[in-house]
Design an enzyme around this catalytic site. Structure first.
Site, short mmCIF file in Angstrom:
data_model
loop_
_atom_site.label_atom_id
_atom_site.label_comp_id
_atom_site.label_asym_id
_atom_site.label_seq_id
_atom_site.Cartn_x
_atom_site.Cartn_y
_atom_site.Cartn_z
N ILE A 3 0.93 -1.16 -0.04
CA ILE A 3 0.05 -0.04 0.14
C ILE A 3 0.91 1.28 -0.08
O ILE A 3 2.06 1.15 0.74
CB ILE A 3 -0.66 0.04 1.24
CG1 ILE A 3 -1.89 1.03 1.42
CG2 ILE A 3 -0.12 -0.20 2.46
CD1 ILE A 3 -3.06 1.25 2.40
N SER A 4 0.78 2.17 -0.86
CA SER A 4 1.67 3.27 -0.91
C SER A 4 1.55 4.24 0.22
O SER A 4 0.47 4.22 0.94
CB SER A 4 1.34 4.03 -2.24
OG SER A 4 1.07 3.18 -3.43
N GLN A 5 2.79 4.95 0.22
CA GLN A 5 2.94 6.14 1.22
C GLN A 5 1.69 6.94 1.30
O GLN A 5 1.29 7.38 -0.05
CB GLN A 5 4.34 6.81 0.99
CG GLN A 5 4.53 7.69 1.96
CD GLN A 5 5.56 8.74 1.43
OE1 GLN A 5 5.91 8.74 0.23
NE2 GLN A 5 6.13 9.62 2.43
#
Ligand code: SAM
Length: 217
Positions: free
Chosen positions: A60-62
């Site tokens: 899950i991206s920043q």
């Protein structure tokens, strides 16, 4: 600290403090519970300033990079948005809060089904799901949709996939990390009647976009 309070801190210190001022974007990041999109064992880290593992070698991206990408394509309530790389479904939920419809494609069926169940349980009814190679866009997806006002690609491409450019509406915007497997530039593509404008918004590092018009496995 309670998750609600952690979320407020995330929005203030990681997103607003770095220059994202869109009220709409700040509101949806305050609303969508990121801790529900990460594995239970990592929920205590859900509001940290970093990507997290979601299994199957994916992340899950920043939060900030998701906010920046959404801000750069200026998602509107009338937009049909094509998202490539559903992952956990977190960004899908954020976009679904703003856009008219989200069409999301993920190549790993386990991730797509998990995200679909979660988003259905959360009450999102304006999202359409497809398992497949997102480098080909919404090809053969249901319902049929041939053109999108916005396209957001959450995995790193060696080049901009032609199929995605052809599915972008005139005056539409696409954002995609492009570069090598370890370092990319965040590129915004604006499609005009008779030309395509590229602008570069700086360095980033995403997992690879794997498919016919991306990287080979
Ligand atoms: N935005 C997501 C979120 O909020 O959790 C994170 C996306 S993750 C960084 C990138 C995702 O792209 C991975 O789940 C990966 O399986 C997917 N992916 C890679 N190549 C793809 C392709 N050709 N088509 C669709 N999805 C792809």
């Amino acid at each position: 600290m309670r998750f609600d309070d952690q979320r407020k801190r995330m929005v203030k210190h990681q997103i607003a403090a770095r220059g994202i001022s869109s009220k709409r974007i700040l509101e949806v990041f305050l609303k969508v519970p990121r801790h529900q999109f990460v594995p239970l064992t990592l929920s205590h880290l859900a509001y940290n300033d970093c990507p997290l593992s979601i299994g199957q070698g994916q992340t899950i991206s920043q939060p900030y990079i998701v906010a920046l990408m959404m801000d750069l394509i200026d998602i509107q309530p009338t937009d049909r948005v094509l998202e490539i790389g559903t992952g956990s479904g977190y960004q899908t939920a954020l976009i679904a809060e703003i856009a008219k419809e989200v069409y999301t494609v993920e190549r790993i069926s386990g991730l797509l089904r998990h995200a679909e169940n979660l988003l259905n349980n959360m009450g999102y009814r304006n999202v359409y799901y497809k398992i497949g190679d997102g480098t080909k866009g919404w090809e053969y997806g249901s319902p049929t949709c041939k053109e999108f006002e916005k396209i957001i690609v959450s995995a790193a491409a060696p080049e901009i996939p032609e199929s995605l450019i052809s599915q972008l509406a005139v005056d539409g915007l696409m954002i995609i990390p492009a570069g090598n497997r370890f370092y990319q530039e965040l590129i915004v593509i604006e499609k005009k009647e008779d030309n395509i404008i590229h602008t570069n918004h700086g360095g980033c590092a995403f997992v690879p976009l794997i498919g016919e018009e991306g990287w080979q496995e």
